[in-house]
Design a protein around this motif. Structure first.
Motif, short mmCIF file in Angstrom:
data_model
loop_
_atom_site.label_atom_id
_atom_site.label_comp_id
_atom_site.label_asym_id
_atom_site.label_seq_id
_atom_site.Cartn_x
_atom_site.Cartn_y
_atom_site.Cartn_z
N ASN A 33 8.85 13.01 5.24
CA ASN A 33 9.32 12.08 6.26
C ASN A 33 8.14 11.37 6.92
N ARG A 34 7.08 12.13 7.24
CA ARG A 34 5.89 11.50 7.85
C ARG A 34 5.26 10.53 6.85
N ALA A 35 5.27 10.91 5.55
CA ALA A 35 4.67 10.03 4.54
C ALA A 35 5.48 8.73 4.43
N PHE A 36 6.82 8.85 4.51
CA PHE A 36 7.67 7.64 4.48
C PHE A 36 7.35 6.76 5.69
N SER B 282 11.06 10.09 -0.65
CA SER B 282 9.85 9.91 -1.45
C SER B 282 9.98 8.76 -2.44
N ASP B 283 11.19 8.17 -2.56
CA ASP B 283 11.38 7.05 -3.50
C ASP B 283 11.19 5.70 -2.82
N TRP B 284 10.94 5.70 -1.50
CA TRP B 284 10.75 4.41 -0.82
C TRP B 284 9.29 3.95 -0.99
N ARG B 285 9.12 2.98 -1.89
CA ARG B 285 7.78 2.41 -2.16
C ARG B 285 6.69 3.48 -2.22
N PRO B 286 6.84 4.44 -3.14
CA PRO B 286 5.87 5.55 -3.20
C PRO B 286 4.47 5.07 -3.55
N ASP B 287 3.48 5.77 -3.00
CA ASP B 287 2.10 5.43 -3.35
C ASP B 287 1.45 6.56 -4.15
N ARG B 288 2.27 7.55 -4.53
CA ARG B 288 1.79 8.65 -5.38
C ARG B 288 3.02 9.27 -6.02
N PRO B 289 2.85 9.91 -7.18
CA PRO B 289 4.01 10.55 -7.79
C PRO B 289 4.49 11.71 -6.94
N TYR B 290 5.81 11.90 -6.84
CA TYR B 290 6.35 13.03 -6.08
C TYR B 290 6.63 14.17 -7.04
N ASP B 291 6.11 15.33 -6.72
CA ASP B 291 6.20 16.46 -7.62
C ASP B 291 7.47 17.25 -7.28
N GLY B 292 8.59 16.88 -7.87
CA GLY B 292 9.82 17.61 -7.58
C GLY B 292 11.02 16.68 -7.58
N ASP B 293 12.17 17.24 -7.19
CA ASP B 293 13.40 16.46 -7.13
C ASP B 293 13.52 15.87 -5.73
N PRO B 294 13.42 14.54 -5.58
CA PRO B 294 13.42 13.93 -4.25
C PRO B 294 14.69 14.23 -3.45
N ALA B 295 15.79 14.54 -4.15
CA ALA B 295 17.05 14.82 -3.44
C ALA B 295 16.98 16.13 -2.67
#
Ligand SMILES: C[S@@+](CC[C@H](N)C(=O)[O-])C[C@H]1O[C@@H](n2cnc3c(N)ncnc32)[C@H](O)[C@@H]1O
Length: 290
Positions: free
Chosen positions: A60-63, A253-266
């Motif tokens: 959330n902070r990253a978003f 984590s799918d909103w304009r990501p700046d790095r790959p997200y390691d896991g299921d964003p849901a």
């Protein structure tokens, strides 16, 4: 971060420390130190049954950071951060001012400690409150936020404003007139303004997460900040007739990501989106009031 005070400020007389608060528990999930035993005990109970909250808090902070950076890069120089929480690394005014040092920010929270910490930080960073201020108000009373002298002094509502309501609307009950409240905030925005939101949902989350979602609801129901999940349509409805900025309503984590997200964003159980009020901004390009 050096500028963040390491001790909780003096406790206001009217604060109930026998109960955990959402702001201080969130600070605990983020690894902050602005929380008390009651919050840590509650946080530990939550983390035991809902380990996903840790990921939620970090994502959330990253978003928030990505959205504010993107907005500042689009030329937005005014931010109204409602439900701002306890200041932590990468506060909105710091993120925005990295892109535009003249950006103005008003923080709003109804939690004493969140407001007191923000005041302490600003006493060092902007003692005359020339670009940034914090007010204590309840978002369910939009007039107290929008007409507050600090809001009016620092933000020009004839120009685009970014209204941030990140991880806060799930604390507002359906019975609290959510639609009217949101309409009041949207109406206050000039064309070209943005609304940034994230929100807990149970829709579309993996089957095993339903148990964590139910536990989260149950645990918070017993605090001064009960939480309410909303489905995708209800969340989207909070944006009214604003245009959705691509990619639309997505997992955090799918909103304009700046790095790959390691896991299921849901598995964060949180949706995010940014809406834009249609129209050409009046007085575009004017710098914010000094
Ligand atoms: C989970 S924290 C989110 C903090 C920050 N927006 C972020 O996303 O990192 C939610 C914050 O909303 C605040 N809050 C909840 N209901 C509120 C209300 N009705 N008016 C103002 N603030 C509220 C809480 O005190 C808490 O600080």
């Amino acid at each position: 971060m050096a500028r963040i005070p390491t001790h909780a400020p003096a406790m206001p007389a009217d604060i109930d420390v026998s109960k955990p608060s959402a702001a201080r528990a969130y600070d605990y999930y983020l690894g902050g130190s602005h929380n008390w035993k009651v919050d840590r005990d509650f946080g530990d109970r939550v983390l035991q049954r809902v380990p996903a909250v840790k990921d939620f808090a970090l994502e959330n902070r990253a978003f928030l950071r990505r959205a504010v950076t993107w907005l500042a890069e689009q030329g937005v120089d005014q931010f109204l951060d409602i439900g701002s929480g306890i200041p932590t690394v990468g506060n909105v005014h710091e993120i925005a001012q990295k892109v535009n040092p003249r950006a103005h920010t008003v923080y709003v929270d109804y939690e004493h400690i969140a407001v007191a910490h923000a005041q302490q930080i600003l006493d060092t960073e902007d003692p005359r409150r020339e670009r940034t201020d914090v007010i204590r108000a309840d978002l369910r009373d939009p007039v107290s936020v929008l007409e507050h002298p600090s809001t009016r002094r620092l933000l020009d509502f004839d120009r685009p404003v970014a209204l941030l309501m990140v991880a806060v609307m799930h604390f507002v009950a359906p019975a609290d007139g959510v639609d009217e409240t949101m309409a009041r905030y949207r109406d206050a925005l000039a064309p070209g303004s943005f609304l940034v939101m994230s929100h807990f949902t149970r829709e579309g989350i993996p089957e095993d997460m339903q148990r964590q979602a139910a536990a989260l609801e149950e645990l918070y129901a017993d605090t001064p900040n009960p939480g309410y999940f909303r489905d995708r349509a209800e969340f989207t409805g909070l944006f009214g007739d604003l245009d959705m900025v691509p990619p639309g309503v997505v997992w955090l984590s799918d909103w304009r990501p700046d790095r790959p997200y390691d896991g299921d964003p849901a598995r964060t159980m949180v949706l995010a989106a940014v809406g834009r009020k249609a129209g050409t901004p009046l007085a575009a390009g004017r710098t914010p009031p000094a």
